[in-house]
Scaffold this active site. Structure first.
Site, mmCIF file in Angstrom:
data_model
loop_
_atom_site.group_PDB
_atom_site.id
_atom_site.type_symbol
_atom_site.label_atom_id
_atom_site.label_comp_id
_atom_site.label_asym_id
_atom_site.label_seq_id
_atom_site.Cartn_x
_atom_site.Cartn_y
_atom_site.Cartn_z
ATOM 1 N N HIS A 69 10.977 1.345 9.565
ATOM 2 C CA HIS A 69 11.727 0.853 9.397
ATOM 3 C C HIS A 69 12.563 -0.087 8.971
ATOM 4 O O HIS A 69 12.573 -0.431 7.501
ATOM 5 C CB HIS A 69 10.704 -0.425 10.029
ATOM 6 C CG HIS A 69 9.402 -0.340 11.125
ATOM 7 N ND1 HIS A 69 8.416 0.167 10.973
ATOM 8 C CD2 HIS A 69 9.860 0.017 12.777
ATOM 9 C CE1 HIS A 69 7.710 -0.030 12.090
ATOM 10 N NE2 HIS A 69 8.549 0.096 12.912
ATOM 11 N N GLU A 72 12.407 -2.463 6.070
ATOM 12 C CA GLU A 72 11.267 -2.678 5.273
ATOM 13 C C GLU A 72 11.461 -1.934 3.494
ATOM 14 O O GLU A 72 10.745 -1.148 3.499
ATOM 15 C CB GLU A 72 9.970 -2.565 5.866
ATOM 16 C CG GLU A 72 10.065 -3.074 6.918
ATOM 17 C CD GLU A 72 9.034 -1.985 7.538
ATOM 18 O OE1 GLU A 72 7.974 -1.176 7.477
ATOM 19 O OE2 GLU A 72 8.052 -3.021 9.444
ATOM 20 N N ARG A 119 15.348 -3.726 12.619
ATOM 21 C CA ARG A 119 13.772 -2.871 12.721
ATOM 22 C C ARG A 119 13.974 -1.296 13.107
ATOM 23 O O ARG A 119 13.389 -0.007 12.187
ATOM 24 C CB ARG A 119 12.458 -3.651 13.158
ATOM 25 C CG ARG A 119 11.161 -3.051 13.696
ATOM 26 C CD ARG A 119 10.844 -4.118 14.394
ATOM 27 N NE ARG A 119 9.379 -3.037 14.791
ATOM 28 C CZ ARG A 119 8.214 -3.371 14.187
ATOM 29 N NH1 ARG A 119 7.811 -3.564 12.873
ATOM 30 N NH2 ARG A 119 7.107 -2.821 14.702
ATOM 31 N N HIS A 190 5.231 0.053 4.579
ATOM 32 C CA HIS A 190 5.897 -0.127 5.651
ATOM 33 C C HIS A 190 5.670 -1.635 4.061
ATOM 34 O O HIS A 190 5.231 -1.403 3.664
ATOM 35 C CB HIS A 190 5.058 -0.609 6.174
ATOM 36 C CG HIS A 190 5.081 0.794 7.938
ATOM 37 N ND1 HIS A 190 5.792 -0.266 9.002
ATOM 38 C CD2 HIS A 190 4.524 1.126 7.348
ATOM 39 C CE1 HIS A 190 5.938 1.062 10.042
ATOM 40 N NE2 HIS A 190 5.064 2.116 9.083
ATOM 41 N N SER A 191 6.293 -2.891 5.118
ATOM 42 C CA SER A 191 6.136 -4.208 4.403
ATOM 43 C C SER A 191 5.922 -5.037 5.833
ATOM 44 O O SER A 191 6.862 -4.722 6.481
ATOM 45 C CB SER A 191 7.090 -4.442 3.368
ATOM 46 O OG SER A 191 8.288 -4.275 3.990
ATOM 47 N N GLU A 267 0.841 -0.893 3.882
ATOM 48 C CA GLU A 267 1.601 -2.607 3.986
ATOM 49 C C GLU A 267 2.052 -2.860 2.890
ATOM 50 O O GLU A 267 0.513 -3.139 2.031
ATOM 51 C CB GLU A 267 1.463 -3.833 4.847
ATOM 52 C CG GLU A 267 1.265 -3.238 7.141
ATOM 53 C CD GLU A 267 2.337 -3.009 7.112
ATOM 54 O OE1 GLU A 267 3.274 -3.504 6.705
ATOM 55 O OE2 GLU A 267 2.328 -2.404 8.515
HETATM 56 N N1 ING Z 1 3.764 -3.107 10.925
HETATM 57 C C1 ING Z 1 3.031 -2.220 11.799
HETATM 58 C C2 ING Z 1 4.114 -1.632 12.870
HETATM 59 O O1 ING Z 1 4.561 0.176 13.488
HETATM 60 C C3 ING Z 1 0.729 -0.609 12.432
HETATM 61 C C4 ING Z 1 1.934 -2.341 11.723
HETATM 62 C C5 ING Z 1 1.169 0.412 12.265
HETATM 63 C C6 ING Z 1 0.187 -0.922 13.474
HETATM 64 C C7 ING Z 1 0.460 1.231 12.720
HETATM 65 C C8 ING Z 1 -0.356 -0.428 14.378
HETATM 66 C C9 ING Z 1 -0.825 1.132 13.947
HETATM 67 O O2 ING Z 1 4.092 -2.637 13.556
HETATM 68 C C10 ING Z 1 5.038 -3.079 10.256
HETATM 69 N N2 ING Z 1 4.667 -4.059 9.539
HETATM 70 O O3 ING Z 1 6.167 -2.114 10.705
HETATM 71 ZN ZN ZN Z 2 7.191 -1.977 9.285
#
Ligand code: ING
Ligand code: ZN
Length: 304
Positions: A69, A72, A119, A190-191, A267
């Site tokens: 993303h 992030e 994103r 991620h963050s 995260e």
């Molecule tokens: N969070 C992840 C996203 O892709 C996630 C969270 C990852 C949820 C994998 C479910 C499975 O939305 C961020 N910050 O992108």
């Molecule tokens: Zn992310």
């Protein structure tokens, strides 16, 4: 000529600096570092992976990625910090690491040139459509198009036209199809929010060996707390339950299709005070936490 590199970990770096660093390491430490482009992004940028390995037999392979993303930034910065640590401490290398610090180079550059909060990637999959970008963490080929995804190209969680429709996710899939390395862990950074998440993301269900994933994640959370004097708390849980359901994520695909045991989405900081715009002064402490998770999960992978 490769005079050096520009990485500092006191500021966020453009893609040029990050790719220059990867090239520098591959040229300077050819015994342990090799780089390859695993594919090309929608806009034509290479997708550069660094392998760090002493070529030892019977060590696990570990995948680490960041920057899927675009906004992030702490994810990419932390992954480059982890690279630096592993290279500088290569005497103690306990696995073969395959590290992709910027899964989404087009999006990453766009956050510097256009929209800091972008994103998705920068592809335009619909003919004649106006909206740009696919959420690459909804584009992997396990339960594609399920909960927490959208078929509408203008949404932030647009899953694309099909599983692996995007060059960036297809590059990762092709890499795993071609490699014979013995992957035991798949870590995607991620963050933000400070979570250590394990599958499944597609629904509020857990894999049969979730107790192992939970135990190693709890151990990781302890190590991350101890990594700095700030006692940062990371919450452990199943993605769909601890955060929200989202199908087509890379960790679900790694677990279900590649059968990689320790698949996690981590995260990083913070919990929302700064969100995606984490000040650069937090890079080193956050990266130390990310590194602690890598070393803890490496230990678990070695015991398999
Ligand atoms: N969070 C992840 C996203 O892709 C996630 C969270 C990852 C949820 C994998 C479910 C499975 O939305 C961020 N910050 O992108
Ligand atoms: Zn992310």
């Amino acid at each position: 000529l490769m005079a050096g590199h520009r990485m500092e970990w006191t500021r966020y770096h453009r893609l040029d600096d990050i790719y220059g660093y990867i090239d520098y390491l591959a040229q300077t430490y050819p015994d342990i570092c090799s780089s390859m482009a695993i594919g090309t992004s929608f806009e034509g940028r290479p997708i550069k992976l660094l392998r760090i390995s002493k070529g030892e037999k019977n060590v696990p392979a570990i995948w680490i990625d960041g920057g899927i993303h675009a906004r992030e930034w702490i994810s990419t910065a932390s992954v480059t910090y982890i690279i630096n640590y592993l290279v500088e401490n290569s005497d103690d290398l306990k696995a073969d690491y395959y590290i992709l610090p910027v899964v989404n180079p087009d999006g990453y550059e766009y956050t510097f040139r256009g929209d800091r909060l972008w994103r998705k990637n920068r592809s335009s999959p619909e003919k004649g459509g106006v909206c740009i970008g696919v959420d690459l963490n909804r584009n992997f080929g396990y339960r594609w198009g399920g909960l927490g995804t959208s078929r509408q190209p203008c949404r932030e969680i647009y899953a694309g036209t099909g599983p692996f429709s995007e060059p960036e996710t297809a590059a990762i899939k092709n890499f795993f199809e071609a490699t014979s390395a013995n992957f035991k862990a798949f870590l995607t950074f991620h963050s933000y929010g400070q979570y250590i998440l394990y599958p499944w993301g597609y629904a509020q269900r857990v894999p049969p060996d979730y107790a192992d994933l939970d135990r190693v994640a709890q151990k990781s959370a302890v190590a991350m707390k101890k990594a700095t004097t700030q006692n940062t708390v990371y919450t452990v849980g199943n993605s769909a339950t601890a955060l929200y359901a989202a199908a087509g994520g890379s960790d679900d695909w790694a677990k279900a299709m590649l059968k990689i045991k320790y698949a996690y989405t981590i995260e990083l900081r913070d919990k929302g005070r700064n969100g995606f715009i984490l000040p650069a002064g937090y890079i080193i402490p956050t990266a130390k936490e990310a590194l602690a998770s890598v070393l803890t999960i490496t230990d678990a992978a070695r015991k398999l």
